[in-house]
Design a protein around this motif. Structure first.
Motif, PDB file in Angstrom:
ATOM      1  N   LYS A  12     -18.001 -34.988  -9.350  1.00  0.00           N
ATOM      2  CA  LYS A  12     -18.034 -33.529  -9.470  1.00  0.00           C
ATOM      3  C   LYS A  12     -18.121 -32.815  -8.124  1.00  0.00           C
ATOM      4  CE  LYS A  12     -19.937 -33.565 -14.104  1.00  0.00           C
ATOM      5  NZ  LYS A  12     -21.158 -33.608 -14.890  1.00  0.00           N
ATOM      6  N   LEU A  13     -18.489 -33.546  -7.079  1.00  0.00           N
ATOM      7  CA  LEU A  13     -18.632 -32.898  -5.787  1.00  0.00           C
ATOM      8  C   LEU A  13     -17.264 -32.492  -5.243  1.00  0.00           C
ATOM      9  CD1 LEU A  13     -21.326 -35.199  -4.131  1.00  0.00           C
ATOM     10  CD2 LEU A  13     -21.631 -32.864  -4.975  1.00  0.00           C
ATOM     11  N   PRO A  14     -17.181 -31.293  -4.668  1.00  0.00           N
ATOM     12  CA  PRO A  14     -15.884 -30.825  -4.155  1.00  0.00           C
ATOM     13  C   PRO A  14     -15.334 -31.798  -3.107  1.00  0.00           C
ATOM     14  CG  PRO A  14     -17.552 -29.085  -4.053  1.00  0.00           C
ATOM     15  CD  PRO A  14     -18.260 -30.331  -4.457  1.00  0.00           C
ATOM     16  N   GLY A  15     -14.055 -32.098  -3.242  1.00  0.00           N
ATOM     17  CA  GLY A  15     -13.415 -32.968  -2.245  1.00  0.00           C
ATOM     18  C   GLY A  15     -13.528 -34.438  -2.560  1.00  0.00           C
ATOM     19  N   ASN A  16     -14.451 -34.797  -3.425  1.00  0.00           N
ATOM     20  CA  ASN A  16     -14.579 -36.210  -3.762  1.00  0.00           C
ATOM     21  C   ASN A  16     -13.585 -36.588  -4.830  1.00  0.00           C
ATOM     22  OD1 ASN A  16     -16.549 -36.519  -1.940  1.00  0.00           O
ATOM     23  ND2 ASN A  16     -18.233 -36.519  -3.395  1.00  0.00           N
ATOM     24  N   ARG A  17     -13.241 -37.845  -4.854  1.00  0.00           N
ATOM     25  CA  ARG A  17     -12.211 -38.255  -5.799  1.00  0.00           C
ATOM     26  C   ARG A  17     -12.612 -39.518  -6.544  1.00  0.00           C
ATOM     27  NH1 ARG A  17      -7.255 -41.060  -2.963  1.00  0.00           N
ATOM     28  NH2 ARG A  17      -8.322 -42.640  -1.742  1.00  0.00           N
ATOM     29  N   VAL A  18     -11.950 -39.720  -7.652  1.00  0.00           N
ATOM     30  CA  VAL A  18     -12.176 -40.898  -8.482  1.00  0.00           C
ATOM     31  C   VAL A  18     -11.083 -41.906  -8.155  1.00  0.00           C
ATOM     32  CG1 VAL A  18     -12.179 -41.774 -10.851  1.00  0.00           C
ATOM     33  CG2 VAL A  18     -13.180 -39.520 -10.343  1.00  0.00           C
ATOM     34  N   VAL A  19     -11.499 -43.108  -7.768  1.00  0.00           N
ATOM     35  CA  VAL A  19     -10.532 -44.197  -7.558  1.00  0.00           C
ATOM     36  C   VAL A  19     -11.046 -45.394  -8.348  1.00  0.00           C
ATOM     37  CG1 VAL A  19      -9.304 -45.637  -5.894  1.00  0.00           C
ATOM     38  CG2 VAL A  19     -10.018 -43.322  -5.252  1.00  0.00           C
ATOM     39  N   GLU A  20     -10.387 -45.698  -9.442  1.00  0.00           N
ATOM     40  CA  GLU A  20     -10.877 -46.755 -10.332  1.00  0.00           C
ATOM     41  C   GLU A  20      -9.773 -47.757 -10.628  1.00  0.00           C
ATOM     42  OE1 GLU A  20     -14.144 -44.022 -12.757  1.00  0.00           O
ATOM     43  OE2 GLU A  20     -12.245 -44.542 -13.727  1.00  0.00           O
ATOM     44  N   ALA A  21     -10.136 -49.033 -10.575  1.00  0.00           N
ATOM     45  CA  ALA A  21      -9.208 -50.106 -10.950  1.00  0.00           C
ATOM     46  C   ALA A  21      -9.721 -50.740 -12.232  1.00  0.00           C
ATOM     47  CB  ALA A  21      -9.125 -51.143  -9.835  1.00  0.00           C
ATOM     48  N   TYR A  22      -8.860 -50.811 -13.241  1.00  0.00           N
ATOM     49  CA  TYR A  22      -9.234 -51.395 -14.534  1.00  0.00           C
ATOM     50  C   TYR A  22      -8.728 -52.832 -14.587  1.00  0.00           C
ATOM     51  CZ  TYR A  22     -10.898 -46.887 -15.957  1.00  0.00           C
ATOM     52  OH  TYR A  22     -11.631 -45.724 -16.027  1.00  0.00           O
ATOM     53  N   VAL A  23      -9.670 -53.772 -14.627  1.00  0.00           N
ATOM     54  CA  VAL A  23      -9.328 -55.193 -14.614  1.00  0.00           C
ATOM     55  C   VAL A  23      -9.947 -55.856 -15.845  1.00  0.00           C
ATOM     56  CG1 VAL A  23      -9.272 -55.229 -12.086  1.00  0.00           C
ATOM     57  CG2 VAL A  23     -11.391 -55.851 -13.274  1.00  0.00           C
ATOM     58  N   VAL A  42      -7.139 -35.441 -15.768  1.00  0.00           N
ATOM     59  CA  VAL A  42      -6.120 -34.405 -15.557  1.00  0.00           C
ATOM     60  C   VAL A  42      -6.447 -33.169 -16.394  1.00  0.00           C
ATOM     61  CG1 VAL A  42      -4.320 -34.856 -17.324  1.00  0.00           C
ATOM     62  CG2 VAL A  42      -3.651 -34.256 -15.005  1.00  0.00           C
ATOM     63  N   GLU A  43      -7.111 -33.378 -17.500  1.00  0.00           N
ATOM     64  CA  GLU A  43      -7.492 -32.238 -18.339  1.00  0.00           C
ATOM     65  C   GLU A  43      -8.558 -31.380 -17.668  1.00  0.00           C
ATOM     66  OE1 GLU A  43      -9.445 -32.401 -22.472  1.00  0.00           O
ATOM     67  OE2 GLU A  43      -7.291 -32.291 -22.828  1.00  0.00           O
ATOM     68  N   LYS A  44      -9.310 -31.993 -16.756  1.00  0.00           N
ATOM     69  CA  LYS A  44     -10.315 -31.238 -16.003  1.00  0.00           C
ATOM     70  C   LYS A  44      -9.685 -30.471 -14.848  1.00  0.00           C
ATOM     71  CE  LYS A  44     -13.993 -34.554 -16.971  1.00  0.00           C
ATOM     72  NZ  LYS A  44     -14.743 -35.709 -16.424  1.00  0.00           N
ATOM     73  N   GLY A  45      -8.342 -30.550 -14.768  1.00  0.00           N
ATOM     74  CA  GLY A  45      -7.648 -29.820 -13.712  1.00  0.00           C
ATOM     75  C   GLY A  45      -7.528 -30.608 -12.428  1.00  0.00           C
ATOM     76  N   ARG A  46      -7.809 -31.918 -12.501  1.00  0.00           N
ATOM     77  CA  ARG A  46      -7.764 -32.723 -11.279  1.00  0.00           C
ATOM     78  C   ARG A  46      -6.359 -33.289 -11.087  1.00  0.00           C
ATOM     79  NH1 ARG A  46     -13.305 -34.316 -10.088  1.00  0.00           N
ATOM     80  NH2 ARG A  46     -12.527 -36.062  -8.838  1.00  0.00           N
ATOM     81  N   LYS A  47      -6.051 -33.595  -9.844  1.00  0.00           N
ATOM     82  CA  LYS A  47      -4.771 -34.242  -9.535  1.00  0.00           C
ATOM     83  C   LYS A  47      -4.949 -35.740  -9.739  1.00  0.00           C
ATOM     84  CE  LYS A  47      -1.666 -35.048  -5.592  1.00  0.00           C
ATOM     85  NZ  LYS A  47      -0.465 -35.024  -6.408  1.00  0.00           N
ATOM     86  N   LYS A  72       2.237 -34.636 -19.338  1.00  0.00           N
ATOM     87  CA  LYS A  72       0.868 -34.131 -19.416  1.00  0.00           C
ATOM     88  C   LYS A  72       0.268 -33.873 -18.026  1.00  0.00           C
ATOM     89  CE  LYS A  72      -0.153 -36.391 -23.836  1.00  0.00           C
ATOM     90  NZ  LYS A  72      -0.339 -35.188 -24.668  1.00  0.00           N
ATOM     91  N   GLY A  73       1.071 -34.081 -16.989  1.00  0.00           N
ATOM     92  CA  GLY A  73       0.623 -33.715 -15.648  1.00  0.00           C
ATOM     93  C   GLY A  73       0.132 -34.869 -14.812  1.00  0.00           C
ATOM     94  N   ARG A 103      -3.761 -43.803  -0.139  1.00  0.00           N
ATOM     95  CA  ARG A 103      -3.782 -42.700   0.842  1.00  0.00           C
ATOM     96  C   ARG A 103      -3.456 -41.360   0.189  1.00  0.00           C
ATOM     97  NH1 ARG A 103      -0.772 -45.074   6.229  1.00  0.00           N
ATOM     98  NH2 ARG A 103      -1.856 -47.071   6.301  1.00  0.00           N
ATOM     99  N   ARG A 104      -3.051 -41.431  -1.068  1.00  0.00           N
ATOM    100  CA  ARG A 104      -2.713 -40.173  -1.764  1.00  0.00           C
ATOM    101  C   ARG A 104      -3.951 -39.323  -1.993  1.00  0.00           C
ATOM    102  NH1 ARG A 104       1.905 -40.305  -6.194  1.00  0.00           N
ATOM    103  NH2 ARG A 104       3.476 -41.363  -4.971  1.00  0.00           N
ATOM    104  N   PRO A 105      -3.786 -38.017  -1.945  1.00  0.00           N
ATOM    105  CA  PRO A 105      -4.917 -37.164  -2.313  1.00  0.00           C
ATOM    106  C   PRO A 105      -5.131 -37.196  -3.818  1.00  0.00           C
ATOM    107  CG  PRO A 105      -2.961 -35.834  -1.874  1.00  0.00           C
ATOM    108  CD  PRO A 105      -2.590 -37.250  -1.547  1.00  0.00           C
TER     109      PRO A 105
END
Lengths: 235, 361
Positions: A12-23, A42-47, A72-73, A103-105
């Protein structure tokens, strides 16, 4: 080790991102959970970028869903059938956008191929060894015969290398009942405690939400699947 | 030894895994294999079980070697099995023929893929003819066509027993959809359900001196004279006909007053039954018939249900392979035989319903 609560705050912190690998084990629900997670974000408006990193059965799960998910974006990195004609089943060519995808945002959800060697596929990603964001989540369904006990799950996950948390995805498809859900919660939590890693979430279908609640009987967060997308997938 | 499955176990599983588990609980000693999609996970999972249960696996250099190695292991008294698909199924027909010629109880699981040649890895019912009648010289074999994961489990177990009881190579014919699809089913210890597994027996290596203590064992798949082979073939045919009523299996529903019978096998029969229910809901007198044993074919049963009806619609993911067999077994009964043939494509109930509407105009 980042806790589940910390990861939610982090997200939830601004600028932070979720990076998850499902194994995880074959047919444990990796793609299903990756797709649902991507849609939630994506429904939360995130890229969000969703990556097909399945080199075992390349492109069979996400490929047919690429169109609908893109609409769906979600930015889906997966081959399309017409791009791979003639390669046959053995012709896995890494999509050119994959090596530098970290490296993607924005948020990155990685759907990794099955088996204990699956997580090694992450080595194909530039920066995967040094990434501070990347969390590896092992998807476990106790109805899968080789991950049905605490001992089996512990052995399986220890063989995978670095795993940050477990997703409890215990179900029996159309035969899912409360018994298998509760047993899954108990067994997966037992395995997680032995491994000293958190249960990221217990995943259920919407129809069980009222009975299970937002926190399961062992105190784990509950995540609701929007839909089982793999029913519409290739196999 | 503790049983592999304690009582019963509900699982969510793919068809290939089911086949490997079923071979395990059926007491298989060794699997020989060569990779080909869509059967690979049968090998993958067998190799995961093998070290834990002191069982063996050998990947040979090709499918021909795989088949002959399976024949050899069986002669040595091991419950040996293999699995293949598509072009691999073609290559294995020669060793399958040896198993027929020598009455070797080989079990083979076939997961059909699209063809000709490499076709697709995905799915078809195009290997029905090959699996049922492949091999030279009119050999005898038993072929079960499964429709669900539960059936893959049940019939792989049964295949080992039928093969070792009657000494004919026995096939479990699935397809790529069944191989890869995930669905719930119940695994069980055969003994817990009262299924007694027929023990393996060796064909060679008996104690004693040949000519003194015992006769020699003459395992033979080649003969000098026509008469010798003729006698062997007559005996095989006689044994097979005698066995047929004990082995033949089929399913039928809604056939008593049916004016049209939908005939299908394998995974397509799931759509076949759905279509029949859909037609019945609209007041159409439709019946469902499914051969489970494609060989021996349930001729008596299909003739009985077809005798009173006007039309038969044969539905399959192939070009008229089942239809030809059905026509042969319905010979002489005055009715129309129609087809819905979609080679290498899945079939759903709506398509069968639409085909019914076409042939009913």
């Amino acid at each position: 080790m980042i806790s589940v609560e910390q990861s939610k705050i982090w997200e939830k912190l601004p600028g932070n991102r979720v990076v998850e690998a499902y194994v995880g084990e074959y047919a444990s629900g990796k793609s299903e959970n990756a797709v649902n997670r991507a849609l939630d974000l994506v429904e939360k408006g995130r890229k969000v970028t969703l990556v097909d990193l399945d080199t075992v059965e390349p492109c069979y799960t996400l490929r047919p869903l690429k169109g609908p998910l893109t609409e769906k974006g979600i930015d889906v990195i997966a081959w399309e059938t017409k791009q791979l004609i003639g390669l046959g089943e053995a012709g896995m060519v890494l999509h050119p956008h994959i090596p530098l995808v970290l490296r993607r945002p924005g948020d990155i959800i990685l759907d990794v191929g099955y088996g204990i060697d699956g997580p090694r596929t992450l080595n194909l990603l530039d920066g995967s060894q040094t990434s501070q964001d990347l969390r590896v989540l092992a998807v476990v369904n106790i109805a899968r015969p080789l991950t049905s006990t605490v001992e089996d799950i512990v052995e399986y996950i220890r063989g995978m290398g670095k795993v940050h948390a477990i997703i409890n995805n215990s179900h029996l498809g159309n035969d899912t009942d409360l018994e298998i859900i509760q047993e899954g919660i108990r067994i997966v939590t037992g395995a997680a405690r032995e491994l000293r890693i958190p249960v990221e979430a217990t995943v259920i279908e919407e129809k069980w939400r009222e009975l299970i609640g937002s926190v399961d009987s062992m105190g784990n967060p509950v995540r609701t699947l929007r839909k089982r997308f793999m029913v519409d997938s290739f196999w | 030894m503790a049983s592999i499955i304690e009582g019963e176990k509900r699982v969510f599983i793919t068809g290939n895994e089911v086949a490997a588990w079923a071979a395990l609980v059926a007491g298989a000693d060794i699997m020989f294999g060569y990779p080909i999609t869509p059967q690979n996970e049968i090998m993958h999972y067998w190799t995961r079980f093998a070290p834990k249960h002191d069982l063996k696996f050998l990947q040979t250099e090709d499918e021909i070697s795989t088949g002959f190695a399976t024949c050899g292991a069986i002669q040595a008294g091991l419950k040996a099995f293999t699995a293949t698909a598509g072009p691999g199924n073609v290559l294995m027909q020669e060793p399958f023929g040896m198993a027929e010629g020598m009455r070797l109880p080989m079990v083979a699981i076939i997961q059909q893929r699209g063809g000709p040649s490499s076709g697709t890895v995905i799915y078809s019912q195009q290997e029905m003819n090959l699996t049922t009648f492949g091999g030279n010289g009119e050999g005898h074999r038993i072929v079960y066509s499964t429709a669900t994961h539960q059936e893959i489990y049940d019939y792989v177990i049964k295949a080992f027993n039928v093969a070792w009881k009657y000494r004919f190579p026995t096939f479990v014919l699935g397809d790529g959809y069944q191989a890869k699809m995930r669905e719930p089913m119940v695994m069980y210890d055969p003994a817990a359900r009262g299924i007694e597994m027929v023990p393996a027996q060796k064909f060679v290596g008996f104690p004693g001196e040949i000519g003194v203590d015992r006769e020699c064992v003459n395992l033979c798949n080649i003969y000098s004279m026509e008469e010798e082979l003729y006698d062997v073939l007559e005996k095989m045919e006689s044994d097979y006909q005698k066995m047929t009523p004990e082995v033949v299996e089929y399913q039928e529903q809604f056939c008593e007053d049916a004016e049209i019978i939908i005939v299908s096998h394998g995974v397509v029969s799931r759509a076949g039954l759905d279509a029949v229910k859909c037609l019945r809901a609209r007041g159409i007198k439709a019946g469902y018939f499914r051969p489970i044993t494609l060989r021996p074919f349930p001729e008596e049963a299909i003739r009985k249900v077809a005798a009173g009806c006007k039309k038969v619609l044969v539905v399959e993911s192939a070009i008229n392979q089942l239809q030809k067999v059905v026509k042969e077994h319905l010979f002489g009964i005055p009715l129309e035989v129609h087809a819905l043939s979609r080679p290498a494509m899945g079939i759903i109930a709506d398509e069968i319903f639409a085909r019914y509407m076409e042939i009913s105009k």
